[in-house]
Design a protein around this motif. Sequence first.
Motif, short mmCIF file in Angstrom:
data_model
loop_
_atom_site.label_atom_id
_atom_site.label_comp_id
_atom_site.label_asym_id
_atom_site.label_seq_id
_atom_site.Cartn_x
_atom_site.Cartn_y
_atom_site.Cartn_z
N GLU A 293 0.83 -1.21 0.00
CA GLU A 293 0.00 0.00 0.00
C GLU A 293 0.86 1.27 0.00
O GLU A 293 0.55 2.25 -0.68
CB GLU A 293 -0.92 -0.02 1.23
N ILE A 294 1.95 1.25 0.74
CA ILE A 294 2.87 2.39 0.76
C ILE A 294 3.37 2.68 -0.65
O ILE A 294 3.37 3.84 -1.11
CB ILE A 294 4.07 2.10 1.70
N ASN A 295 3.76 1.65 -1.37
CA ASN A 295 4.32 1.84 -2.72
C ASN A 295 3.25 2.24 -3.73
O ASN A 295 3.53 3.01 -4.65
CB ASN A 295 5.04 0.56 -3.15
N LEU A 296 2.02 1.75 -3.56
CA LEU A 296 0.93 2.19 -4.43
C LEU A 296 0.71 3.69 -4.29
O LEU A 296 0.51 4.42 -5.26
CB LEU A 296 -0.36 1.44 -4.09
N ARG A 297 0.76 4.15 -3.04
CA ARG A 297 0.52 5.57 -2.80
C ARG A 297 1.68 6.44 -3.28
O ARG A 297 1.46 7.55 -3.80
CB ARG A 297 0.27 5.80 -1.30
N LEU A 298 2.91 5.95 -3.11
CA LEU A 298 4.07 6.75 -3.50
C LEU A 298 4.27 6.81 -5.00
O LEU A 298 4.59 7.86 -5.55
CB LEU A 298 5.33 6.19 -2.84
N PHE A 299 4.09 5.67 -5.67
CA PHE A 299 4.53 5.58 -7.06
C PHE A 299 3.40 5.50 -8.09
O PHE A 299 3.63 5.73 -9.27
CB PHE A 299 5.46 4.37 -7.24
N GLN A 300 2.20 5.14 -7.64
CA GLN A 300 1.09 5.03 -8.59
C GLN A 300 -0.07 5.96 -8.26
O GLN A 300 -1.09 5.96 -8.95
CB GLN A 300 0.59 3.58 -8.66
N ASN A 301 0.08 6.70 -7.17
CA ASN A 301 -0.96 7.64 -6.74
C ASN A 301 -2.30 6.94 -6.56
O ASN A 301 -3.36 7.47 -6.91
CB ASN A 301 -1.10 8.79 -7.76
N LYS A 302 -2.26 5.71 -6.06
CA LYS A 302 -3.46 4.93 -5.78
C LYS A 302 -3.54 4.66 -4.29
O LYS A 302 -2.53 4.66 -3.59
CB LYS A 302 -3.43 3.59 -6.54
N SER A 303 -4.73 4.40 -3.81
CA SER A 303 -4.90 4.06 -2.40
C SER A 303 -6.11 3.16 -2.24
O SER A 303 -7.04 3.17 -3.06
CB SER A 303 -5.06 5.32 -1.56
N ARG A 304 -6.10 2.38 -1.18
CA ARG A 304 -7.22 1.50 -0.88
C ARG A 304 -7.73 1.81 0.53
O ARG A 304 -6.91 2.07 1.43
CB ARG A 304 -6.78 0.03 -0.94
N PRO A 305 -9.04 1.80 0.74
CA PRO A 305 -9.56 1.99 2.10
C PRO A 305 -9.01 0.91 3.03
O PRO A 305 -8.73 -0.22 2.60
CB PRO A 305 -11.07 1.86 1.92
N MET A 306 -8.91 1.25 4.29
CA MET A 306 -8.37 0.30 5.26
C MET A 306 -9.16 -1.00 5.28
O MET A 306 -8.58 -2.09 5.34
CB MET A 306 -8.38 0.92 6.66
N ASN A 307 -10.48 -0.90 5.19
CA ASN A 307 -11.32 -2.11 5.24
C ASN A 307 -11.02 -3.04 4.06
O ASN A 307 -11.05 -4.26 4.20
CB ASN A 307 -12.80 -1.74 5.25
N ASP A 308 -10.73 -2.46 2.91
CA ASP A 308 -10.41 -3.28 1.74
C ASP A 308 -9.09 -4.03 1.95
O ASP A 308 -8.97 -5.21 1.59
CB ASP A 308 -10.32 -2.42 0.48
N LEU A 309 -8.11 -3.32 2.52
CA LEU A 309 -6.82 -3.97 2.77
C LEU A 309 -6.97 -5.08 3.80
O LEU A 309 -6.37 -6.15 3.66
CB LEU A 309 -5.79 -2.93 3.23
N VAL A 310 -7.78 -4.84 4.82
CA VAL A 310 -8.03 -5.86 5.84
C VAL A 310 -8.65 -7.11 5.21
O VAL A 310 -8.26 -8.25 5.51
CB VAL A 310 -8.95 -5.30 6.94
N LYS A 311 -9.61 -6.90 4.29
CA LYS A 311 -10.25 -8.04 3.63
C LYS A 311 -9.25 -8.85 2.80
O LYS A 311 -9.28 -10.08 2.78
CB LYS A 311 -11.39 -7.55 2.74
N ILE A 312 -8.34 -8.14 2.11
CA ILE A 312 -7.32 -8.82 1.30
C ILE A 312 -6.41 -9.66 2.18
O ILE A 312 -6.11 -10.82 1.88
CB ILE A 312 -6.50 -7.79 0.50
N ILE A 313 -5.95 -9.07 3.27
CA ILE A 313 -5.04 -9.78 4.18
C ILE A 313 -5.74 -10.99 4.79
O ILE A 313 -5.20 -12.10 4.85
CB ILE A 313 -4.53 -8.84 5.29
N LYS A 314 -6.98 -10.79 5.24
CA LYS A 314 -7.72 -11.88 5.88
C LYS A 314 -7.95 -13.03 4.90
O LYS A 314 -7.77 -14.20 5.24
CB LYS A 314 -9.06 -11.36 6.41
N LYS A 315 -8.35 -12.70 3.67
CA LYS A 315 -8.58 -13.73 2.67
C LYS A 315 -7.30 -14.51 2.37
O LYS A 315 -7.32 -15.74 2.24
CB LYS A 315 -9.11 -13.09 1.37
N THR A 316 -6.18 -13.79 2.29
CA THR A 316 -4.90 -14.44 2.02
C THR A 316 -4.54 -15.44 3.12
O THR A 316 -4.12 -16.57 2.85
CB THR A 316 -3.79 -13.38 1.89
#
Length: 354
Positions: A293-316
């Motif tokens: 997420e850090i690199n998405l924000r720094l280099f691609q100007n993208k971001s994900r809501p915290m809840n979305d990141l939590v869902k990705i981690i949990k599913k993994t």
Amino acid sequence: MFILPVNVTADIERLMRDFLWSNGEFKRGKAKVNWADVCRPKAPLDACWSLRKILHIRSSVAGFIVKQLGNGTSTSAWYDNWLPCGPIGNIISYRDLYEANFSKKEVVSDIVGNDVWNVPNEWLDKYRIIFDNDPPILVNNKDDVCKWRTMYAKLTSFSVKVAWQDLCDEWVDVKWAKLVWFSQCVPRHSFITWVALHSKLKTPDKYIVVNHQFAQGCPFCLTQKASHNHLFFKCDYPKGVWNYFKMLGNLDFAPDEWYGIIEFLEKRPINKSIWSIIQRLILGACVYYVWQEINLRLFQNKSRPMNDLVKIIKKTIMLKLAGLTIKKSRQTKPTFELWNLKENGDFGLNLNDD
């Protein structure tokens, strides 16, 4: 069986370095961790070396090899290590051997007989470091034996394991090694966590400021210095991710900052229990996806809501758990329920359909 040519091993190591550090392309890149550190074992191990390799370092090995005398007929009087002072050929000059009518072929039984030294009298004064020792007592019906003297002066039978432990550099055990590398780990998660534990992730605070983007510091709060300790997991966004999984990982009392988390986990039991596995999977996944997420924000100007990141981690983590074979215990049932998993017979897990 055979030692590879230097050029071949250098090429192989170059390919491995390029794979690790060159962003997936085989081109020259800046390594984040010294290659010698990359190649070090996670802890002092009984790594195996061939006898041929040992012969290449015979000068380092020689002091550990000792002849334990029996009848003294198979031990070189001059070149084997059978006295406390070491091989006496290192002390007595070849000129003195020649003048005393000795050759290089004498064995211990040639210079010791009837419990006395059979050497020129002038040697007794000239080489006191040798001949002030009482002559060894030879036993006619007993063979000489080659022994390995460890760094702690203990005589033992030779083994590659013992030789490796004595010859390799002494390394302090890495306490966090099993937090990162374990049989159930996700390798890409473990790799990023390993780099983070060396404090070698190129966080924004390590960049030379060339534009306002990096001058802003933390890509989440935009106010604090973006250090390892801040990003994992003191800043509000990564802290929220970490706190969610503290509940799912039975980590209620774990700190919210990097060094405290690692120290806390090092002190917990690290074994094959379901909770130990989950806690280590959580650490690796949280570090990996927060870093992503850090690199998405720094280099691609993208971001994900915290809840979305939590869902990705949990599913993994759930997918990883579903692929494991886990024995039933008192811990497993509440764990299955908490992670929305169901038992598959006596062993194994499946994801619940809902």
